[in-house]
Motif scaffolding. Structure first.
Motif, mmCIF file in Angstrom:
data_model
loop_
_atom_site.group_PDB
_atom_site.id
_atom_site.type_symbol
_atom_site.label_atom_id
_atom_site.label_comp_id
_atom_site.label_asym_id
_atom_site.label_seq_id
_atom_site.Cartn_x
_atom_site.Cartn_y
_atom_site.Cartn_z
ATOM 1 N N GLU A 197 54.393 55.266 34.191
ATOM 2 C CA GLU A 197 55.151 54.986 35.416
ATOM 3 C C GLU A 197 54.324 55.329 36.646
ATOM 4 O OE1 GLU A 197 59.817 55.556 34.052
ATOM 5 O OE2 GLU A 197 58.701 57.274 34.826
ATOM 6 N N SER A 198 53.611 56.443 36.597
ATOM 7 C CA SER A 198 52.769 56.829 37.745
ATOM 8 C C SER A 198 51.654 55.825 37.959
ATOM 9 C CB SER A 198 52.181 58.225 37.518
ATOM 10 O OG SER A 198 53.188 59.195 37.457
ATOM 11 N N ALA A 199 51.002 55.422 36.876
ATOM 12 C CA ALA A 199 49.903 54.470 37.000
ATOM 13 C C ALA A 199 50.374 53.126 37.531
ATOM 14 C CB ALA A 199 49.236 54.287 35.637
ATOM 15 N N LEU A 200 51.615 52.748 37.200
ATOM 16 C CA LEU A 200 52.151 51.454 37.633
ATOM 17 C C LEU A 200 52.966 51.571 38.913
ATOM 18 C CD1 LEU A 200 53.269 50.170 34.118
ATOM 19 C CD2 LEU A 200 51.533 49.099 35.571
ATOM 20 N N LYS A 201 53.088 52.807 39.450
ATOM 21 C CA LYS A 201 53.863 53.050 40.673
ATOM 22 C C LYS A 201 55.323 52.624 40.489
ATOM 23 C CE LYS A 201 49.838 52.174 43.593
ATOM 24 N NZ LYS A 201 49.301 51.377 44.712
ATOM 25 N N ILE A 202 55.883 52.995 39.389
ATOM 26 C CA ILE A 202 57.278 52.671 39.074
ATOM 27 C C ILE A 202 58.101 53.954 39.157
ATOM 28 C CG2 ILE A 202 58.842 51.945 37.223
ATOM 29 C CD1 ILE A 202 56.658 50.082 36.233
ATOM 30 N N ASP A 203 59.261 53.880 39.800
ATOM 31 C CA ASP A 203 60.143 55.036 39.869
ATOM 32 C C ASP A 203 60.589 55.434 38.466
ATOM 33 O OD1 ASP A 203 59.994 55.121 42.620
ATOM 34 O OD2 ASP A 203 61.803 53.899 42.918
ATOM 35 N N ALA A 229 44.293 42.935 36.476
ATOM 36 C CA ALA A 229 45.600 42.339 36.226
ATOM 37 C C ALA A 229 45.941 42.396 34.736
ATOM 38 C CB ALA A 229 45.621 40.895 36.721
ATOM 39 N N ASP A 230 44.939 42.155 33.888
ATOM 40 C CA ASP A 230 45.173 42.240 32.443
ATOM 41 C C ASP A 230 45.592 43.649 32.038
ATOM 42 O OD1 ASP A 230 44.578 39.590 32.029
ATOM 43 O OD2 ASP A 230 42.494 39.958 31.433
ATOM 44 N N ALA A 231 44.930 44.643 32.642
ATOM 45 C CA ALA A 231 45.257 46.025 32.296
ATOM 46 C C ALA A 231 46.665 46.376 32.736
ATOM 47 C CB ALA A 231 44.245 46.974 32.947
ATOM 48 N N VAL A 232 47.083 45.859 33.887
ATOM 49 C CA VAL A 232 48.445 46.110 34.362
ATOM 50 C C VAL A 232 49.463 45.582 33.359
ATOM 51 C CG1 VAL A 232 50.158 45.475 36.110
ATOM 52 C CG2 VAL A 232 47.859 46.196 36.804
ATOM 53 N N GLU A 233 49.197 44.385 32.835
ATOM 54 C CA GLU A 233 50.115 43.814 31.848
ATOM 55 C C GLU A 233 50.151 44.658 30.580
ATOM 56 O OE1 GLU A 233 52.285 41.304 32.292
ATOM 57 O OE2 GLU A 233 51.609 41.584 34.355
ATOM 58 N N ALA A 255 43.148 46.917 22.679
ATOM 59 C CA ALA A 255 41.832 47.460 23.033
ATOM 60 C C ALA A 255 40.896 46.381 23.568
ATOM 61 C CB ALA A 255 41.211 48.149 21.815
ATOM 62 N N GLY A 256 40.902 45.224 22.949
ATOM 63 C CA GLY A 256 40.014 44.151 23.409
ATOM 64 C C GLY A 256 40.329 43.703 24.822
ATOM 65 N N ASP A 311 38.175 47.578 31.419
ATOM 66 C CA ASP A 311 38.842 48.669 32.139
ATOM 67 C C ASP A 311 38.642 49.951 31.338
ATOM 68 O OD1 ASP A 311 40.693 47.331 34.385
ATOM 69 O OD2 ASP A 311 40.673 46.051 32.606
ATOM 70 N N PRO A 312 37.414 50.487 31.347
ATOM 71 C CA PRO A 312 37.086 51.579 30.420
ATOM 72 C C PRO A 312 37.961 52.811 30.560
ATOM 73 C CG PRO A 312 35.387 51.300 32.108
ATOM 74 C CD PRO A 312 36.280 50.114 32.198
ATOM 75 N N GLN A 313 38.393 53.115 31.798
ATOM 76 C CA GLN A 313 39.214 54.310 31.933
ATOM 77 C C GLN A 313 40.590 54.100 31.315
ATOM 78 O OE1 GLN A 313 38.903 55.121 36.163
ATOM 79 N NE2 GLN A 313 37.429 56.744 35.739
ATOM 80 N N ILE A 314 41.149 52.909 31.512
ATOM 81 C CA ILE A 314 42.441 52.614 30.901
ATOM 82 C C ILE A 314 42.293 52.539 29.387
ATOM 83 C CG2 ILE A 314 44.336 50.959 30.793
ATOM 84 C CD1 ILE A 314 44.163 52.411 33.413
ATOM 85 N N LEU A 315 41.174 51.962 28.935
ATOM 86 C CA LEU A 315 40.919 51.893 27.489
ATOM 87 C C LEU A 315 40.849 53.292 26.888
ATOM 88 C CD1 LEU A 315 40.224 50.396 24.894
ATOM 89 C CD2 LEU A 315 37.834 50.350 25.630
ATOM 90 N N GLU A 316 40.167 54.182 27.598
ATOM 91 C CA GLU A 316 40.055 55.560 27.115
ATOM 92 C C GLU A 316 41.443 56.188 26.996
ATOM 93 O OE1 GLU A 316 37.415 58.064 29.360
ATOM 94 O OE2 GLU A 316 38.425 59.868 28.697
ATOM 95 N N TYR A 317 42.266 55.984 28.009
ATOM 96 C CA TYR A 317 43.605 56.550 27.971
ATOM 97 C C TYR A 317 44.396 55.949 26.799
ATOM 98 C CZ TYR A 317 48.510 57.087 28.710
ATOM 99 O OH TYR A 317 49.823 57.318 28.501
ATOM 100 N N ALA A 318 44.307 54.629 26.646
ATOM 101 C CA ALA A 318 45.052 53.966 25.561
ATOM 102 C C ALA A 318 44.651 54.527 24.198
ATOM 103 C CB ALA A 318 44.817 52.457 25.608
ATOM 104 N N LEU A 319 43.353 54.790 24.020
ATOM 105 C CA LEU A 319 42.890 55.338 22.746
ATOM 106 C C LEU A 319 43.373 56.766 22.549
ATOM 107 C CD1 LEU A 319 39.257 53.884 22.639
ATOM 108 C CD2 LEU A 319 41.258 53.142 21.339
#
Length: 274
Positions: A111-117, A58-62, A161-162, A167-175
């Motif tokens: 948008e794809s990751a969040l399933k948003i049009d 949920a934190d990663a979604v935000e 990042a913290g 969520d290591p995969q999302i963290l990797e993408y963010a970096l």
């Protein structure tokens, strides 16, 4: 929609995307699914693959929603700038066209990751802030806003990042996005220095100097010289001259500091129509 085109798009901004979405590899589809079945099942299969690959808390979604707002802002800013007749000199046009492509790729991924049009969650922006900025009629102002948005993006991604540590995969993408935003910031700062003939504007940030001030200050000022509890001036800095605050400035230039989510939103909010 062609699945392989989709995977190609993912690979453009995430070189490990196909490996990460392992069971949707080209070989899998070529060997296991006929073209008709693949065409019919693509949306379901791809959605499942993305959800598995980029499963998020949920934190990663935000964080992703927060990042999407910033990417919407940057994408529309460069789109309008590149479309504005006579705004960007020819010698700089390729730079800002390429940045626009990067920002659009970031938007599509989020948008794809969040399933948003497509653009369904995009706010309405006012880059003039009620007429304060001649954002798309004055090149100096356009570049000034560009460097401010990019510097904000660099510090904002780092600030999340913290939150993404679990969520290591999302963290990797963010970096991965963070480093691209840093390159955007660097070239925007170079162009701003060039057109203003100012040696004080460098590719990096010195102390907490810069404008608008909130981009460079905040609760974690860019003038910080303590990293991980270590005062950088206590290190062996024999190769760096010790006069005119050179070492102190160098210590602040060596690290970027974070902006919190609220500090970032405070910077971006004036550009969003309520």
């Amino acid at each position: 929609m062609n699945l392989f085109n989709i995977l190609d798009q993912f690979e453009k901004f995430d070189g490990d995307a196909v490996d990460r979405i392992g069971y949707t590899s080209r070989r899998f589809f070529l060997n296991k699914i006929s073209s008709k079945v693949a065409a019919a099942a693509t949306p379901v299969i791809l959605a499942g693959a993305i959800n598995k690959a980029y499963a998020q808390s949920a934190d990663a979604v935000e964080v992703l929603k927060f990042a999407l707002t910033l990417e919407y802002l940057e994408n529309e800013f460069y789109q309008l700038g590149n479309d504005a007749s006579g705004l960007i000199p020819d010698m700089y046009k390729p730079v800002f066209e390429q940045i626009e492509k990067h920002e659009l790729a970031h938007v599509k991924f989020l948008e794809s990751a969040l399933k948003i049009d497509p653009f369904a969650a995009k706010p309405t922006f006012d880059f003039t802030v009620g007429g304060t900025y001649a954002a798309f009629t004055n090149f100096d102002t356009f570049v000034f806003l560009s460097h401010a948005f990019e510097d904000t993006g660099v510090r904002a991604y780092k600030g999340q990042a913290g939150t993404l540590i679990n969520d290591p995969q999302i963290l990797e993408y963010a970096l991965q996005v963070h480093s691209v935003e840093a390159r955007h910031a660097s070239i925007s700062r170079k162009i701003l220095a060039k057109i203003r003939n100012s040696k004080s504007i460098k590719s990096w940030i010195t102390l907490d100097e810069g404008s608008p001030a909130p981009v460079y200050k905040g609760s974690n000022s860019e003038a910080t010289i303590v990293q991980g509890g270590l005062n950088l001036l206590d290190l062996d800095l024999a190769g760096i001259p010790d006069g005119d605050s050179t070492r102190f400035k160098a210590a602040t230039e060596a690290f970027d500091e974070i902006l919190t989510k609220q500090e970032t939103l405070d910077i971006a909010t004036p550009f969003i129509k309520m």
